[in-house]
Design a protein around this motif. Structure first.
Motif, mmCIF file in Angstrom:
data_model
loop_
_atom_site.group_PDB
_atom_site.id
_atom_site.type_symbol
_atom_site.label_atom_id
_atom_site.label_comp_id
_atom_site.label_asym_id
_atom_site.label_seq_id
_atom_site.Cartn_x
_atom_site.Cartn_y
_atom_site.Cartn_z
ATOM 1 N N PRO A 60 -42.997 90.227 -21.768
ATOM 2 C CA PRO A 60 -42.235 90.847 -22.857
ATOM 3 C C PRO A 60 -41.536 92.141 -22.466
ATOM 4 O O PRO A 60 -40.408 92.389 -22.894
ATOM 5 C CB PRO A 60 -43.291 91.088 -23.946
ATOM 6 C CG PRO A 60 -44.596 91.092 -23.234
ATOM 7 C CD PRO A 60 -44.441 90.137 -22.094
ATOM 8 N N VAL A 61 -42.181 92.979 -21.631
ATOM 9 C CA VAL A 61 -41.547 94.230 -21.205
ATOM 10 C C VAL A 61 -40.299 93.938 -20.386
ATOM 11 O O VAL A 61 -39.252 94.576 -20.553
ATOM 12 C CB VAL A 61 -42.541 95.101 -20.403
ATOM 13 C CG1 VAL A 61 -41.814 96.289 -19.771
ATOM 14 C CG2 VAL A 61 -43.660 95.596 -21.305
ATOM 15 N N GLY A 62 -40.388 92.951 -19.488
ATOM 16 C CA GLY A 62 -39.231 92.571 -18.686
ATOM 17 C C GLY A 62 -38.069 92.130 -19.545
ATOM 18 O O GLY A 62 -36.918 92.523 -19.322
ATOM 19 N N ARG A 63 -38.344 91.309 -20.550
ATOM 20 C CA ARG A 63 -37.281 90.799 -21.417
ATOM 21 C C ARG A 63 -36.693 91.892 -22.302
ATOM 22 O O ARG A 63 -35.488 91.901 -22.577
ATOM 23 C CB ARG A 63 -37.818 89.634 -22.247
ATOM 24 C CG ARG A 63 -37.935 88.357 -21.419
ATOM 25 C CD ARG A 63 -38.985 87.386 -21.944
ATOM 26 N NE ARG A 63 -39.021 86.181 -21.126
ATOM 27 C CZ ARG A 63 -39.621 86.111 -19.932
ATOM 28 N NH1 ARG A 63 -40.219 87.169 -19.422
ATOM 29 N NH2 ARG A 63 -39.612 84.977 -19.252
ATOM 30 N N MET A 64 -37.517 92.835 -22.736
ATOM 31 C CA MET A 64 -37.009 93.944 -23.541
ATOM 32 C C MET A 64 -36.099 94.853 -22.714
ATOM 33 O O MET A 64 -35.042 95.291 -23.180
ATOM 34 C CB MET A 64 -38.176 94.745 -24.116
ATOM 35 C CG MET A 64 -38.873 94.085 -25.290
ATOM 36 S SD MET A 64 -40.208 95.116 -25.938
ATOM 37 C CE MET A 64 -39.311 96.609 -26.313
ATOM 38 N N LEU A 65 -36.500 95.142 -21.464
ATOM 39 C CA LEU A 65 -35.665 95.975 -20.602
ATOM 40 C C LEU A 65 -34.348 95.281 -20.271
ATOM 41 O O LEU A 65 -33.304 95.928 -20.190
ATOM 42 C CB LEU A 65 -36.435 96.302 -19.311
ATOM 43 C CG LEU A 65 -37.598 97.284 -19.451
ATOM 44 C CD1 LEU A 65 -38.349 97.407 -18.132
ATOM 45 C CD2 LEU A 65 -37.109 98.653 -19.915
ATOM 46 N N MET A 66 -34.410 93.957 -20.095
ATOM 47 C CA MET A 66 -33.187 93.201 -19.834
ATOM 48 C C MET A 66 -32.232 93.304 -21.023
ATOM 49 O O MET A 66 -31.020 93.508 -20.859
ATOM 50 C CB MET A 66 -33.521 91.741 -19.557
ATOM 51 C CG MET A 66 -32.338 90.857 -19.217
ATOM 52 S SD MET A 66 -31.689 91.139 -17.563
ATOM 53 C CE MET A 66 -32.989 90.390 -16.569
ATOM 54 N N ALA A 67 -32.775 93.164 -22.228
ATOM 55 C CA ALA A 67 -31.949 93.263 -23.433
ATOM 56 C C ALA A 67 -31.356 94.660 -23.579
ATOM 57 O O ALA A 67 -30.202 94.824 -23.985
ATOM 58 C CB ALA A 67 -32.778 92.906 -24.666
ATOM 59 N N THR A 68 -32.142 95.691 -23.244
ATOM 60 C CA THR A 68 -31.657 97.065 -23.335
ATOM 61 C C THR A 68 -30.553 97.332 -22.331
ATOM 62 O O THR A 68 -29.568 98.026 -22.630
ATOM 63 C CB THR A 68 -32.820 98.052 -23.097
ATOM 64 O OG1 THR A 68 -33.863 97.792 -24.039
ATOM 65 C CG2 THR A 68 -32.350 99.494 -23.252
ATOM 66 N N ALA A 69 -30.693 96.759 -21.139
ATOM 67 C CA ALA A 69 -29.691 96.975 -20.083
ATOM 68 C C ALA A 69 -28.323 96.459 -20.487
ATOM 69 O O ALA A 69 -27.296 97.026 -20.106
ATOM 70 C CB ALA A 69 -30.148 96.308 -18.789
ATOM 71 N N THR A 70 -28.274 95.387 -21.287
ATOM 72 C CA THR A 70 -26.983 94.811 -21.698
ATOM 73 C C THR A 70 -26.198 95.766 -22.587
ATOM 74 O O THR A 70 -24.992 95.597 -22.763
ATOM 75 C CB THR A 70 -27.190 93.480 -22.439
ATOM 76 O OG1 THR A 70 -27.996 93.700 -23.611
ATOM 77 C CG2 THR A 70 -27.871 92.457 -21.545
ATOM 78 N N ARG A 71 -26.870 96.761 -23.156
ATOM 79 C CA ARG A 71 -26.175 97.734 -23.989
ATOM 80 C C ARG A 71 -25.595 98.883 -23.165
ATOM 81 O O ARG A 71 -24.802 99.676 -23.677
ATOM 82 C CB ARG A 71 -27.141 98.308 -25.032
ATOM 83 C CG ARG A 71 -27.701 97.268 -25.992
ATOM 84 C CD ARG A 71 -28.767 97.886 -26.878
ATOM 85 N NE ARG A 71 -29.314 96.904 -27.814
ATOM 86 C CZ ARG A 71 -30.371 97.138 -28.595
ATOM 87 N NH1 ARG A 71 -30.968 98.311 -28.563
ATOM 88 N NH2 ARG A 71 -30.807 96.190 -29.401
ATOM 89 N N LEU A 72 -26.003 98.994 -21.894
ATOM 90 C CA LEU A 72 -25.631 100.134 -21.076
ATOM 91 C C LEU A 72 -24.665 99.795 -19.953
ATOM 92 O O LEU A 72 -23.926 100.671 -19.489
ATOM 93 C CB LEU A 72 -26.896 100.773 -20.470
ATOM 94 C CG LEU A 72 -27.950 101.267 -21.478
ATOM 95 C CD1 LEU A 72 -29.200 101.731 -20.757
ATOM 96 C CD2 LEU A 72 -27.386 102.389 -22.332
#
Length: 294
Positions: free
Chosen positions: A215-227
């Motif tokens: 879950p942490v990996g997927r959350m960081l991936m989702a956050t990266a798409t905003r940056l």
């Protein structure tokens, strides 16, 4: 650290964590649907907690998601279950290389369901990657990993279909969808396991994966798409294709076949070349526009 550097940092950590999914499944020593059930249960618990913490009460979010939340969760249930089974029945390299076809299947589904035009470079990458997948699957006919390859293909089709669902229904809570996916993974698996299928070591390893790593990996991936731009996200996320097989080789001595190297090279060429070409074309377009704006 600027936004772009922060996004790249998130993405590198996410790729490293997500590449460990297959390693955790192998390390658990659990067989067939046993790791799927634990993966689903622990993902459901962690994502419900994250959703409650980040977005508030769950019931209004569930009502807002409606039937599409259920459909998206069920699709994720298919992708999660087939991934867990595929890792057990073919090489990790095969699974991850086939999984890297997701952007191209997504382009096909976007064309079918959303009527979005497929660009010429995307079409070329699709053809090249499908040829690479054919070489890998043909090699598995001799090595005995055909069932695992077929499961990996089903997994990537489900993942790609969900990307289109998320694009069309952007209001869906991403963390809640992942939680719903965990529920369906557990639902699809529970009828195929017995208490005797588990041991304490395997349960603890899958707990680490289900509660933390995945879950942490997927959350960081989702956050990266905003940056950072999407093509760069797609490019950098392919790092996991290299990390996981190397770790599995070091721990389990699993060496990919010649067909995997050849077919995988074509898939990687398509997966890495497509976003890189997109980035270069956008930069060239911006450079061509600059004289007209000055």
């Amino acid at each position: 650290m600027n936004y772009h550097e922060k996004g790249l940092s998130y993405l590198l950590i996410a790729a490293a964590l997500m590449s460990m999914d297959s390693v955790f499944i192998r390390l658990s020593g659990l067989q067939d649907f046993a790791p799927s059930l634990l993966f689903g249960v622990f993902s459901l618990i962690s994502m419900l907690a994250v959703t409650r913490w980040r977005e508030g009460k769950l019931l209004p979010l569930i009502k807002t998601g409606g039937i599409m939340l259920v459909i998206s969760g069920a699709i994720m249930g298919i992708s999660g279950t087939t991934f867990t089974l595929a890792v057990q029945k073919t090489t990790v390299a095969n699974v991850l290389l086939i999984s890297s076809l997701s952007p191209f299947f997504s382009a096909i589904f976007s064309w079918v369901f959303l009527r979005e035009r497929i660009k010429l470079q995307t079409l070329a990458a699709i053809i090249l990657s499908i040829f690479g997948m054919y070489i890998i699957v043909r090699g598995s006919l001799q090595s005995g990993g055909l069932v695992g390859d077929m499961l990996a293909i089903l997994c990537v089709i489900a993942v790609s279909l969900n990307f289109v669902v998320w694009r069309k229904y952007s209001h869906l809570s991403r963390s809640l969808v992942v939680g719903a996916g965990g529920f369906f993974i557990a639902l699809f698996s529970v009828g195929f396991v017995q208490p005797s299928d588990y041991d304490i070591g395997g349960v603890l390893i899958m707990m680490i994966m289900g509660l933390l790593s995945a879950p942490v990996g997927r959350m960081l991936m989702a956050t990266a798409t905003r940056l950072i731009p999407a093509p760069e996200v797609s490019l950098m996320s392919q790092i996991k294709i290299v990390i996981a097989p190397m770790v599995v080789w070091a721990i389990f001595g699993e060496v990919p076949s010649q067909a995997t190297f050849i077919g995988g090279s074509l898939i990687l060429l398509a997966a890495l070349g497509h976003p890189l070409l997109t980035i270069l074309m956008k930069r060239k377009s911006r450079l061509n526009e600059e004289p007209a704006t000055t």
